[in-house]
Design a protein around this motif. Structure first.
Motif, PDB file in Angstrom:
ATOM      1  N   ALA A   7       0.771  -1.314  -0.036  1.00  0.00           N
ATOM      2  CA  ALA A   7       0.075   0.040  -0.073  1.00  0.00           C
ATOM      3  C   ALA A   7       0.798   1.185  -0.145  1.00  0.00           C
ATOM      4  O   ALA A   7       2.022   1.398   0.767  1.00  0.00           O
ATOM      5  CB  ALA A   7      -0.967   0.204   1.258  1.00  0.00           C
ATOM      6  N   LEU A   8       0.644   2.015  -1.057  1.00  0.00           N
ATOM      7  CA  LEU A   8       1.141   3.501  -0.794  1.00  0.00           C
ATOM      8  C   LEU A   8       0.223   4.572  -0.713  1.00  0.00           C
ATOM      9  O   LEU A   8      -0.862   4.537  -1.447  1.00  0.00           O
ATOM     10  CB  LEU A   8       1.890   3.753  -2.286  1.00  0.00           C
ATOM     11  N   SER A   9       0.545   5.637   0.032  1.00  0.00           N
ATOM     12  CA  SER A   9      -0.509   6.663   0.101  1.00  0.00           C
ATOM     13  C   SER A   9       0.178   7.992   0.109  1.00  0.00           C
ATOM     14  O   SER A   9       1.410   8.189   0.734  1.00  0.00           O
ATOM     15  CB  SER A   9      -1.115   6.527   1.419  1.00  0.00           C
ATOM     16  N   ILE A  10      -0.173   8.807  -0.853  1.00  0.00           N
ATOM     17  CA  ILE A  10       0.262  10.222  -1.104  1.00  0.00           C
ATOM     18  C   ILE A  10      -0.995  11.146  -0.612  1.00  0.00           C
ATOM     19  O   ILE A  10      -1.773  11.214  -1.010  1.00  0.00           O
ATOM     20  CB  ILE A  10       0.639  10.187  -2.475  1.00  0.00           C
ATOM     21  N   ASP A  11      -0.429  12.033   0.524  1.00  0.00           N
ATOM     22  CA  ASP A  11      -1.317  12.928   1.025  1.00  0.00           C
ATOM     23  C   ASP A  11      -1.608  14.189   0.039  1.00  0.00           C
ATOM     24  O   ASP A  11      -2.759  14.399   0.154  1.00  0.00           O
ATOM     25  CB  ASP A  11      -0.832  13.353   2.236  1.00  0.00           C
ATOM     26  N   ALA A  12      -0.575  14.863  -0.307  1.00  0.00           N
ATOM     27  CA  ALA A  12      -0.756  16.075  -1.101  1.00  0.00           C
ATOM     28  C   ALA A  12      -0.039  16.000  -2.225  1.00  0.00           C
ATOM     29  O   ALA A  12       1.323  16.140  -2.221  1.00  0.00           O
ATOM     30  CB  ALA A  12      -0.636  17.262  -0.234  1.00  0.00           C
ATOM     31  N   MET A  13      -0.459  15.818  -3.389  1.00  0.00           N
ATOM     32  CA  MET A  13       0.368  16.081  -4.694  1.00  0.00           C
ATOM     33  C   MET A  13      -0.565  16.587  -5.882  1.00  0.00           C
ATOM     34  O   MET A  13      -1.894  16.679  -5.970  1.00  0.00           O
ATOM     35  CB  MET A  13       0.480  14.340  -5.389  1.00  0.00           C
ATOM     36  N   HIS A  14       0.239  17.587  -6.448  1.00  0.00           N
ATOM     37  CA  HIS A  14      -0.630  18.384  -7.572  1.00  0.00           C
ATOM     38  C   HIS A  14      -0.831  17.505  -8.523  1.00  0.00           C
ATOM     39  O   HIS A  14      -0.392  16.704  -9.112  1.00  0.00           O
ATOM     40  CB  HIS A  14       0.638  19.587  -8.149  1.00  0.00           C
ATOM     41  N   GLY A  15      -2.258  17.880  -8.874  1.00  0.00           N
ATOM     42  CA  GLY A  15      -3.047  17.021  -9.849  1.00  0.00           C
ATOM     43  C   GLY A  15      -2.253  16.891 -11.310  1.00  0.00           C
ATOM     44  O   GLY A  15      -2.287  15.826 -11.737  1.00  0.00           O
ATOM     45  N   HIS A  16      -1.531  17.982 -11.849  1.00  0.00           N
ATOM     46  CA  HIS A  16      -1.000  17.770 -12.787  1.00  0.00           C
ATOM     47  C   HIS A  16       0.190  16.919 -13.081  1.00  0.00           C
ATOM     48  O   HIS A  16       0.656  16.774 -14.009  1.00  0.00           O
ATOM     49  CB  HIS A  16      -0.498  19.214 -13.428  1.00  0.00           C
ATOM     50  N   ARG A  17       0.528  16.339 -11.820  1.00  0.00           N
ATOM     51  CA  ARG A  17       1.698  15.418 -11.640  1.00  0.00           C
ATOM     52  C   ARG A  17       1.135  13.972 -11.698  1.00  0.00           C
ATOM     53  O   ARG A  17       1.861  13.068 -11.544  1.00  0.00           O
ATOM     54  CB  ARG A  17       2.500  15.692 -10.560  1.00  0.00           C
ATOM     55  N   GLY A  18      -0.012  13.779 -11.538  1.00  0.00           N
ATOM     56  CA  GLY A  18      -0.973  12.597 -11.400  1.00  0.00           C
ATOM     57  C   GLY A  18      -0.642  11.644 -12.499  1.00  0.00           C
ATOM     58  O   GLY A  18      -0.431  10.526 -12.582  1.00  0.00           O
ATOM     59  N   GLY A  19      -0.531  12.067 -13.854  1.00  0.00           N
ATOM     60  CA  GLY A  19      -0.111  11.382 -15.192  1.00  0.00           C
ATOM     61  C   GLY A  19       1.288  10.775 -15.019  1.00  0.00           C
ATOM     62  O   GLY A  19       1.485   9.596 -15.278  1.00  0.00           O
ATOM     63  N   LEU A  20       2.168  11.712 -14.463  1.00  0.00           N
ATOM     64  CA  LEU A  20       3.474  11.152 -14.125  1.00  0.00           C
ATOM     65  C   LEU A  20       3.778  10.147 -13.375  1.00  0.00           C
ATOM     66  O   LEU A  20       4.143   8.954 -13.542  1.00  0.00           O
ATOM     67  CB  LEU A  20       4.471  12.475 -13.865  1.00  0.00           C
ATOM     68  N   LEU A  21       2.882  10.181 -12.168  1.00  0.00           N
ATOM     69  CA  LEU A  21       2.941   9.282 -11.081  1.00  0.00           C
ATOM     70  C   LEU A  21       2.338   7.892 -11.927  1.00  0.00           C
ATOM     71  O   LEU A  21       2.925   6.665 -11.598  1.00  0.00           O
ATOM     72  CB  LEU A  21       2.143   9.466  -9.926  1.00  0.00           C
ATOM     73  N   LEU A  22       1.245   8.023 -12.373  1.00  0.00           N
ATOM     74  CA  LEU A  22       0.784   6.690 -13.172  1.00  0.00           C
ATOM     75  C   LEU A  22       1.694   5.921 -14.014  1.00  0.00           C
ATOM     76  O   LEU A  22       1.795   4.801 -14.171  1.00  0.00           O
ATOM     77  CB  LEU A  22      -0.640   6.840 -13.774  1.00  0.00           C
ATOM     78  N   ALA A  23       2.370   6.909 -14.896  1.00  0.00           N
ATOM     79  CA  ALA A  23       3.236   6.262 -15.796  1.00  0.00           C
ATOM     80  C   ALA A  23       4.485   5.660 -15.046  1.00  0.00           C
ATOM     81  O   ALA A  23       4.790   4.777 -15.538  1.00  0.00           O
ATOM     82  CB  ALA A  23       3.839   7.354 -16.621  1.00  0.00           C
ATOM     83  N   MET A  24       4.980   6.178 -14.222  1.00  0.00           N
ATOM     84  CA  MET A  24       5.962   5.620 -13.303  1.00  0.00           C
ATOM     85  C   MET A  24       5.575   4.298 -12.454  1.00  0.00           C
ATOM     86  O   MET A  24       6.498   3.241 -12.618  1.00  0.00           O
ATOM     87  CB  MET A  24       6.519   6.481 -12.068  1.00  0.00           C
ATOM     88  N   LEU A  25       4.483   4.356 -12.139  1.00  0.00           N
ATOM     89  CA  LEU A  25       3.663   3.086 -11.348  1.00  0.00           C
ATOM     90  C   LEU A  25       3.540   2.001 -12.414  1.00  0.00           C
ATOM     91  O   LEU A  25       4.034   0.632 -12.235  1.00  0.00           O
ATOM     92  CB  LEU A  25       2.638   3.294 -10.596  1.00  0.00           C
ATOM     93  N   HIS A  26       3.159   2.216 -13.676  1.00  0.00           N
ATOM     94  CA  HIS A  26       2.682   1.181 -14.456  1.00  0.00           C
ATOM     95  C   HIS A  26       4.199   0.673 -14.994  1.00  0.00           C
ATOM     96  O   HIS A  26       4.437  -0.474 -15.157  1.00  0.00           O
ATOM     97  CB  HIS A  26       2.115   1.808 -15.791  1.00  0.00           C
ATOM     98  N   ASN A  27       5.205   1.614 -15.337  1.00  0.00           N
ATOM     99  CA  ASN A  27       6.600   1.172 -15.697  1.00  0.00           C
ATOM    100  C   ASN A  27       6.982   0.243 -14.580  1.00  0.00           C
ATOM    101  O   ASN A  27       7.780  -0.691 -15.130  1.00  0.00           O
ATOM    102  CB  ASN A  27       7.418   2.306 -16.123  1.00  0.00           C
ATOM    103  N   TRP A  28       6.874   0.612 -13.227  1.00  0.00           N
ATOM    104  CA  TRP A  28       7.498  -0.225 -12.303  1.00  0.00           C
ATOM    105  C   TRP A  28       6.684  -1.563 -12.259  1.00  0.00           C
ATOM    106  O   TRP A  28       7.477  -2.711 -12.066  1.00  0.00           O
ATOM    107  CB  TRP A  28       7.404   0.549 -10.955  1.00  0.00           C
TER     108      TRP A  28
END
Length: 158
Positions: free
Chosen positions: A56-77
């Motif tokens: 489980a990973l929880s991120i409390d406060a992340m700017h919405g415009h960086r959400g796509g980058l997080l999803l791409a990084m998680l998918h690649n991982w």
């Protein structure tokens, strides 16, 4: 656990790029089970058991415009994980919600969960704490002797 450590390194190493602080995320094992291993000896050691768990990973406060980058990084991982780690397990779950809106855009809360399986491998040790299949075992470096050359000799019998 190797998979937990791998995800922790990914998030830690990319905190600035994702715009999150060290205190702005948490990573943990939600629940787990121990499953029998193959009891085969490989280059990693004796495959004694598997630890199947929900990461489980929880991120409390992340700017919405960086959400796509997080999803791409998680998918690649996720796609880089071995077949052993992800075989026959449920797909990851991602829940996002808008925490606040400000002049810079939306601030998101992200919850990511993923089922994984990490193999537990042992190596022979006459003083090891684990007794299994007629020998004593421990964690540590494993040496597997593999022949690099072979020669065959035989007699022809008539």
């Amino acid at each position: 656990m190797q998979t937990l450590d791998s995800l922790a390194a990914l998030i830690h190493d990319n905190r600035q790029l994702l715009g999150i602080t060290r205190q702005g995320y948490d990573l943990w094992i939600d629940s787990g089970t121990i499953e029998p291993g193959s009891n085969r000896e490989t280059e990693r050691g004796l495959h004694f058991c598997d630890y199947r768990y929900r990461l489980a990973l929880s991120i409390d406060a992340m700017h919405g415009h960086r959400g796509g980058l997080l999803l791409a990084m998680l998918h690649n991982w996720e796609t880089s994980l071995s077949r052993e780690v992800r075989a026959d397990l449920d797909e990851p779950q991602i829940i996002t919600s808008t925490a606040t809106k400000n002049r810079g855009g939306r601030i998101l809360q992200v919850e990511y969960t993923l089922d994984v399986r990490d193999g537990i491998y042992l190596t022979r040790d006459s003083n090891g704490p684990v007794q299994a299949i007629g020998d004593r075992w421990t964690f540590g470096e494993h040496t597997l002797n593999i022949a690099e050359a072979i020669s065959l000799t035989s007699e022809v019998r008539t």
